[in-house]
Write a protein that holds these residues in place. Sequence first.
Motif, PDB file in Angstrom:
ATOM      1  N   GLN A   5      12.476   7.555 -66.240  1.00 48.66           N
ATOM      2  CA  GLN A   5      12.400   7.570 -64.807  1.00 48.66           C
ATOM      3  C   GLN A   5      11.342   6.497 -64.402  1.00 48.66           C
ATOM      4  N   ARG A   6      10.161   6.466 -65.330  1.00 45.24           N
ATOM      5  CA  ARG A   6       9.095   5.493 -65.188  1.00 45.24           C
ATOM      6  C   ARG A   6       9.648   4.090 -65.216  1.00 45.24           C
ATOM      7  N   ALA A   7      10.385   3.881 -66.415  1.00 50.52           N
ATOM      8  CA  ALA A   7      10.662   2.362 -66.718  1.00 50.52           C
ATOM      9  C   ALA A   7      11.937   2.215 -65.762  1.00 50.52           C
ATOM     10  N   MET A   8      12.615   2.747 -65.035  1.00 49.69           N
ATOM     11  CA  MET A   8      13.553   2.358 -63.941  1.00 49.69           C
ATOM     12  C   MET A   8      12.755   2.218 -62.777  1.00 49.69           C
ATOM     13  N   GLY A   9      11.725   3.182 -62.501  1.00 52.27           N
ATOM     14  CA  GLY A   9      11.030   2.668 -61.304  1.00 52.27           C
ATOM     15  C   GLY A   9      10.540   1.336 -61.160  1.00 52.27           C
ATOM     16  N   GLU A  10       9.974   1.029 -62.681  1.00 51.40           N
ATOM     17  CA  GLU A  10       8.954  -0.104 -62.751  1.00 51.40           C
ATOM     18  C   GLU A  10       9.987  -1.429 -62.662  1.00 51.40           C
ATOM     19  N   LEU A  37      10.318   4.164 -55.869  1.00 51.38           N
ATOM     20  CA  LEU A  37       9.576   5.180 -55.396  1.00 51.38           C
ATOM     21  C   LEU A  37      10.309   6.574 -55.901  1.00 51.38           C
ATOM     22  N   GLY A  38      11.631   6.996 -55.761  1.00 50.29           N
ATOM     23  CA  GLY A  38      12.105   8.077 -55.921  1.00 50.29           C
ATOM     24  C   GLY A  38      12.154   8.362 -57.806  1.00 50.29           C
ATOM     25  N   ALA A  92       9.322  11.059 -62.305  1.00 46.32           N
ATOM     26  CA  ALA A  92       8.490  10.753 -63.610  1.00 46.32           C
ATOM     27  C   ALA A  92       7.129  11.521 -63.436  1.00 46.32           C
ATOM     28  N   LEU A  93       6.551  11.324 -62.234  1.00 50.86           N
ATOM     29  CA  LEU A  93       5.219  11.978 -62.142  1.00 50.86           C
ATOM     30  C   LEU A  93       5.233  13.441 -62.158  1.00 50.86           C
ATOM     31  N   GLU A  94       6.260  13.900 -61.321  1.00 50.46           N
ATOM     32  CA  GLU A  94       6.449  15.507 -61.308  1.00 50.46           C
ATOM     33  C   GLU A  94       6.597  15.859 -62.392  1.00 50.46           C
ATOM     34  N   GLY A 146       2.632   2.729 -60.061  1.00 51.24           N
ATOM     35  CA  GLY A 146       4.128   2.208 -59.648  1.00 51.24           C
ATOM     36  C   GLY A 146       4.129   2.754 -58.209  1.00 51.24           C
ATOM     37  N   ILE A 147       3.883   4.109 -58.096  1.00 55.91           N
ATOM     38  CA  ILE A 147       4.173   4.640 -56.600  1.00 55.91           C
ATOM     39  C   ILE A 147       3.300   3.623 -55.450  1.00 55.91           C
ATOM     40  N   ALA A 148       2.110   3.411 -55.840  1.00 55.61           N
ATOM     41  CA  ALA A 148       1.300   2.929 -55.077  1.00 55.61           C
ATOM     42  C   ALA A 148       1.990   1.623 -54.668  1.00 55.61           C
TER      43      ALA A 148
END
Length: 289
Positions: A237-242, A254-255, A260-262, A281-283
């Motif tokens: 999830q983090r890799a996809m977000g980035e 963001l989603g 990932a953070l949760e 990443g969220i910021a």
Amino acid sequence: ALDEHVGALVDLAYVRLRLGRFGAAIETFENALSIVQELPDSILMASVLTDLATAHHTLGQYRRAAATYRRALAYQKAPDRTAETLIALARSSAAMGSQPQALEAYHDALQYTLSPAQRRAVLIEQATAHVAIDQHNTAIETYNAALAISGISSTEQAAIRRGLGKIYAIMGAHDNARRNFEQALEAVEDEQTGLTLRAIGDGHRAQKQISAALDAYSRALPYLDRGVFPIDRAAVQRAMGELYLEEGRAAEALGALENALEIERALPQQDGGRIVANLRGIAAAYELR
């Protein structure tokens, strides 16, 4: 009569082992050994020593197991039993982190006549030991030797292909890694499928192939159950977000990053570095909106 008494003691030791009475089991094995030492019977001596070593290995006492397997080898007469003891010695040595000793024992075992399935299994384990000490080219040769043995099952083929894929990924040979990972996926669909798809995604990402990486990661997610693979699911999830951030897709980034953070925050042992990476990443996603 003494042979029967020793046999009864060994049986009792295994019963105690299964019941979780570990100390009593080891003591019983040692009692059997003390009797056998009085007898001029090398076969029985080898058998009891092997059983004692197996008990030590079962209890995670790998150093004692390896030392006892070595003692057993001095009494082994039958070639098939010698090969089995060498393989067991190699596994105990590998488990305690002594890869050179493990490799020596695997090499010696391979000098004996083994069934194709046995030989392939030993080669796979030997390759794993080579990888553990960064002997990547030798590991590749060993895996390929295992692949060449006839009668390979789809599960074994997948395991070897994944092993090869990981080595090539470490070496930065991402095309070769991906070819082997994809062959693993063609061979079987199992609990490792999600991890294999994640590895394919990581390879695409390393080569800046963003669309292909996102596709592989998306395919991985259904196989990465949060209850079984929480860290891997969060990593995907983090890799996809980035990657979404790199493409300017703020809402999707963001989603993925919040998911990932949760997951990371719900882990019993949290990793500060991964949490910070998600927060950054969220910021960035909020700034992009």
